[in-house]
Structure formats: C-alpha cells, structure tokens
Design a protein around this motif. Sequence first.
Motif, mmCIF file in Angstrom:
data_model
loop_
_atom_site.group_PDB
_atom_site.id
_atom_site.type_symbol
_atom_site.label_atom_id
_atom_site.label_comp_id
_atom_site.label_asym_id
_atom_site.label_seq_id
_atom_site.Cartn_x
_atom_site.Cartn_y
_atom_site.Cartn_z
ATOM 1 N N MET A 1 36.328 18.547 11.037
ATOM 2 C CA MET A 1 36.767 18.762 12.415
ATOM 3 C C MET A 1 35.603 18.802 13.391
ATOM 4 S SD MET A 1 39.970 18.703 11.927
ATOM 5 C CE MET A 1 40.477 19.069 13.593
ATOM 6 N N ILE A 2 34.469 18.247 13.002
ATOM 7 C CA ILE A 2 33.327 18.166 13.913
ATOM 8 C C ILE A 2 33.570 17.032 14.909
ATOM 9 C CG2 ILE A 2 30.847 17.748 14.108
ATOM 10 C CD1 ILE A 2 30.530 18.917 11.309
ATOM 11 N N TYR A 3 33.439 17.347 16.182
ATOM 12 C CA TYR A 3 33.633 16.360 17.241
ATOM 13 C C TYR A 3 32.276 16.039 17.855
ATOM 14 C CZ TYR A 3 35.460 14.106 21.431
ATOM 15 O OH TYR A 3 35.740 13.201 22.427
ATOM 16 N N SER A 4 32.000 14.753 18.100
ATOM 17 C CA SER A 4 30.708 14.386 18.678
ATOM 18 C C SER A 4 30.835 13.117 19.502
ATOM 19 C CB SER A 4 29.652 14.192 17.581
ATOM 20 O OG SER A 4 29.970 13.074 16.767
ATOM 21 N N PHE A 5 29.857 12.906 20.367
ATOM 22 C CA PHE A 5 29.763 11.650 21.104
ATOM 23 C C PHE A 5 28.284 11.290 21.274
ATOM 24 C CE2 PHE A 5 29.537 14.774 24.508
ATOM 25 C CZ PHE A 5 28.644 14.238 25.422
ATOM 26 N N ASP A 6 28.025 10.007 21.388
ATOM 27 C CA ASP A 6 26.666 9.495 21.554
ATOM 28 C C ASP A 6 26.417 9.185 23.024
ATOM 29 O OD1 ASP A 6 26.222 9.588 18.788
ATOM 30 O OD2 ASP A 6 27.092 7.583 18.524
ATOM 31 N N THR A 7 25.189 9.452 23.479
ATOM 32 C CA THR A 7 24.865 9.213 24.878
ATOM 33 C C THR A 7 23.360 9.011 25.022
ATOM 34 O OG1 THR A 7 25.184 10.050 27.130
ATOM 35 C CG2 THR A 7 24.594 11.656 25.442
ATOM 36 N N ARG A 8 22.904 8.829 26.242
ATOM 37 C CA ARG A 8 21.476 8.725 26.550
ATOM 38 C C ARG A 8 21.150 9.694 27.674
ATOM 39 N NH1 ARG A 8 19.358 2.686 27.238
ATOM 40 N NH2 ARG A 8 17.382 3.747 26.843
ATOM 41 N N LYS A 120 46.484 35.119 22.595
ATOM 42 C CA LYS A 120 46.038 34.485 21.356
ATOM 43 C C LYS A 120 46.437 33.015 21.324
ATOM 44 C CE LYS A 120 46.180 35.121 16.328
ATOM 45 N NZ LYS A 120 46.738 35.939 15.226
ATOM 46 N N ALA A 121 45.533 32.166 20.839
ATOM 47 C CA ALA A 121 45.849 30.753 20.654
ATOM 48 C C ALA A 121 46.952 30.620 19.602
ATOM 49 C CB ALA A 121 44.604 29.980 20.225
ATOM 50 N N SER A 122 47.781 29.599 19.761
ATOM 51 C CA SER A 122 48.867 29.383 18.803
ATOM 52 C C SER A 122 48.316 28.853 17.482
ATOM 53 C CB SER A 122 49.882 28.390 19.367
ATOM 54 O OG SER A 122 49.314 27.087 19.434
ATOM 55 N N ALA A 123 49.116 28.989 16.443
ATOM 56 C CA ALA A 123 48.721 28.473 15.127
ATOM 57 C C ALA A 123 48.517 26.966 15.184
ATOM 58 C CB ALA A 123 49.782 28.834 14.092
ATOM 59 N N GLU A 124 49.345 26.269 15.979
ATOM 60 C CA GLU A 124 49.226 24.819 16.104
ATOM 61 C C GLU A 124 47.911 24.433 16.775
ATOM 62 O OE1 GLU A 124 53.341 26.028 15.582
ATOM 63 O OE2 GLU A 124 51.821 26.626 17.060
ATOM 64 N N GLU A 125 47.524 25.172 17.810
ATOM 65 C CA GLU A 125 46.266 24.890 18.501
ATOM 66 C C GLU A 125 45.074 25.130 17.587
ATOM 67 O OE1 GLU A 125 47.943 26.125 22.944
ATOM 68 O OE2 GLU A 125 46.827 27.555 21.723
ATOM 69 N N MET A 126 45.101 26.233 16.867
ATOM 70 C CA MET A 126 43.992 26.529 15.955
ATOM 71 C C MET A 126 43.910 25.493 14.843
ATOM 72 S SD MET A 126 43.878 30.721 15.664
ATOM 73 C CE MET A 126 45.635 30.994 15.413
ATOM 74 N N ALA A 127 45.060 25.008 14.389
ATOM 75 C CA ALA A 127 45.054 23.985 13.339
ATOM 76 C C ALA A 127 44.462 22.679 13.848
ATOM 77 C CB ALA A 127 46.475 23.765 12.824
ATOM 78 N N LEU A 128 44.736 22.335 15.119
ATOM 79 C CA LEU A 128 44.169 21.113 15.684
ATOM 80 C C LEU A 128 42.647 21.188 15.744
ATOM 81 C CD1 LEU A 128 46.670 20.341 18.591
ATOM 82 C CD2 LEU A 128 46.215 18.907 16.601
ATOM 83 N N TYR A 129 42.117 22.342 16.143
ATOM 84 C CA TYR A 129 40.667 22.493 16.214
ATOM 85 C C TYR A 129 40.050 22.561 14.817
ATOM 86 C CZ TYR A 129 40.647 23.354 21.262
ATOM 87 O OH TYR A 129 40.754 23.219 22.617
ATOM 88 N N GLY A 130 40.725 23.236 13.910
ATOM 89 C CA GLY A 130 40.184 23.397 12.565
ATOM 90 C C GLY A 130 39.034 24.390 12.540
ATOM 91 N N ILE A 131 38.511 24.604 11.345
ATOM 92 C CA ILE A 131 37.406 25.540 11.137
ATOM 93 C C ILE A 131 36.341 24.864 10.282
ATOM 94 C CG2 ILE A 131 36.699 27.722 10.071
ATOM 95 C CD1 ILE A 131 38.263 28.192 12.564
ATOM 96 N N GLU A 132 35.079 24.972 10.699
ATOM 97 C CA GLU A 132 33.944 24.465 9.928
ATOM 98 C C GLU A 132 32.977 25.606 9.641
ATOM 99 O OE1 GLU A 132 33.292 21.380 8.789
ATOM 100 O OE2 GLU A 132 35.117 20.473 9.624
ATOM 101 N N GLU A 133 32.106 25.396 8.673
ATOM 102 C CA GLU A 133 31.045 26.365 8.402
ATOM 103 C C GLU A 133 30.086 26.420 9.585
ATOM 104 O OE1 GLU A 133 30.441 28.482 5.827
ATOM 105 O OE2 GLU A 133 32.420 27.936 5.035
ATOM 106 N N ARG A 134 29.715 27.620 10.007
ATOM 107 C CA ARG A 134 28.872 27.733 11.188
ATOM 108 C C ARG A 134 27.464 27.212 10.929
ATOM 109 N NH1 ARG A 134 27.504 34.113 12.458
ATOM 110 N NH2 ARG A 134 26.095 34.494 10.705
ATOM 111 N N LEU A 135 26.782 26.814 11.994
ATOM 112 C CA LEU A 135 25.435 26.269 11.883
ATOM 113 C C LEU A 135 24.450 27.312 11.354
ATOM 114 C CD1 LEU A 135 25.026 24.280 15.245
ATOM 115 C CD2 LEU A 135 25.224 23.307 12.951
#
Length: 231
Positions: A1-8, A120-135
Amino acid sequence: MIYSFDTRIRFSEIDENGFLRFDNFINYFQDCSTFQSEDLGIGVEYLRKMERVWVVSFWQVDINKYPRLGDKVTVGTFAYDFKSFLGYRNFFMQDENGEYLAKANSIWALLDTKTGRPCKASAEEMALYGIEERLDMDYKPRKITIPDDVVPMEPIEVKEHHLDVNHHVNNGQYITIAASCINEEKRPTSVRVEYRNQARLKDVLYPYTDGRVVDLRSAEGTSYCVVDLMY
C-alpha cells in the motif's frame, strides 16, 4: 500500500543556492498523501460531502541530503497505524538510486467539520489505505517543550496566501514563518512541528523563540504551533 510519484525539483522550489527549500519537503509530502487519497476516491470532495477533514497534529522531518534543481526524485507515503481518530503516516523522498534524501513521521486527526470533534475513520477507509511497516528512523516525541528563555519577535498577520483549502493556515506555512524568525544561514537537518490550534485569515501570530524553538502564539498567549528547527 505504498503510494509514490516521480518528479523533478523545480526552479520555483529552490533557495538562492539551488537546493530544495526546506518547506517544500512538507509541500511534496502533503501533495503525495493528497494524491493517494484522491486516487482511492476518499479525497477532498469525498471528505467535504462526509463533513470530515484530516488535520495534521505533528510532523517530524529528517533530512539526509538536499536535492538540487533538476534532480529526479521519488516521493512516497503510507499509513502505518490507526488508533481511534488518529492516523499515523510515514513519508519519504528518494533519489534516482533509491537513497533516502528525507524521511518523515506524521500524526493526523480526523475531525467532524460540523462539531469540530474527533471521529474515527471507517473500516472501509482504513482498508483502502492499508497498513505498512513503519520506516526505520529515530522517532522523536510528539510534545515539544518550550524553553523558558524565549523572546518575542515581530508579529505576523495571517494573509490569504497562508491559507489552505480548509481556510486555515497551511501546515507548511507555519514552518516557513518559524524559520524566518531564526537568524540561521544553514539549512535545517531536522524539524518537529506540534500543531495546537488553527489560525485563520487576519489572525495575528506572535512568535517567541530561543533561536531554535519557535512558539507561534495568539494575542492571548495560546500556542497555535510550536516548531523545533535543528541545524
């Protein structure tokens, strides 16, 4: 669920020496999380219809290296936890070789715009974002201690260019204002920002600083925002 974009790195984003201005790290990170929410269908218009808003309450940004004009970078973000009405999110900027130029930790609160109270955010919203291991980074405390020896600086009135879409002072603008209160020619290597109250158009910010910590207060002495800039 990591989101990224490339830029300059653009000419409009650099300082007089050709490096990305510090406040633009925050701008890139805000844009990245906004893009993710928009692409997931739970962005600005969705929140407006639901009468809710995500408000940042804390930033910690650690800079390893400043990119320069024209450098190609990747900006990324992901959620690593949700607790009650709080969302915890990491950000990063990497160069073309995958080296981390900057890492950030942030804490966000979901508010009901009708009542101003947390929700509180809904379960559906939290599922869309997902959870990753923190940096892997040195996570510093959210609470910033204000030194006893801070001195007042010239007050600053909130203008239209300071505001965001929610009609409050944009969180990156607080950092820009705080940095202008410190007589330091070097670029910051790290910053913590604790947001305490929301400033609006024509409010007046009264800065108090010891040369590192800047407390932006109201006329009554209540803190809008406390910024700890490390060089």
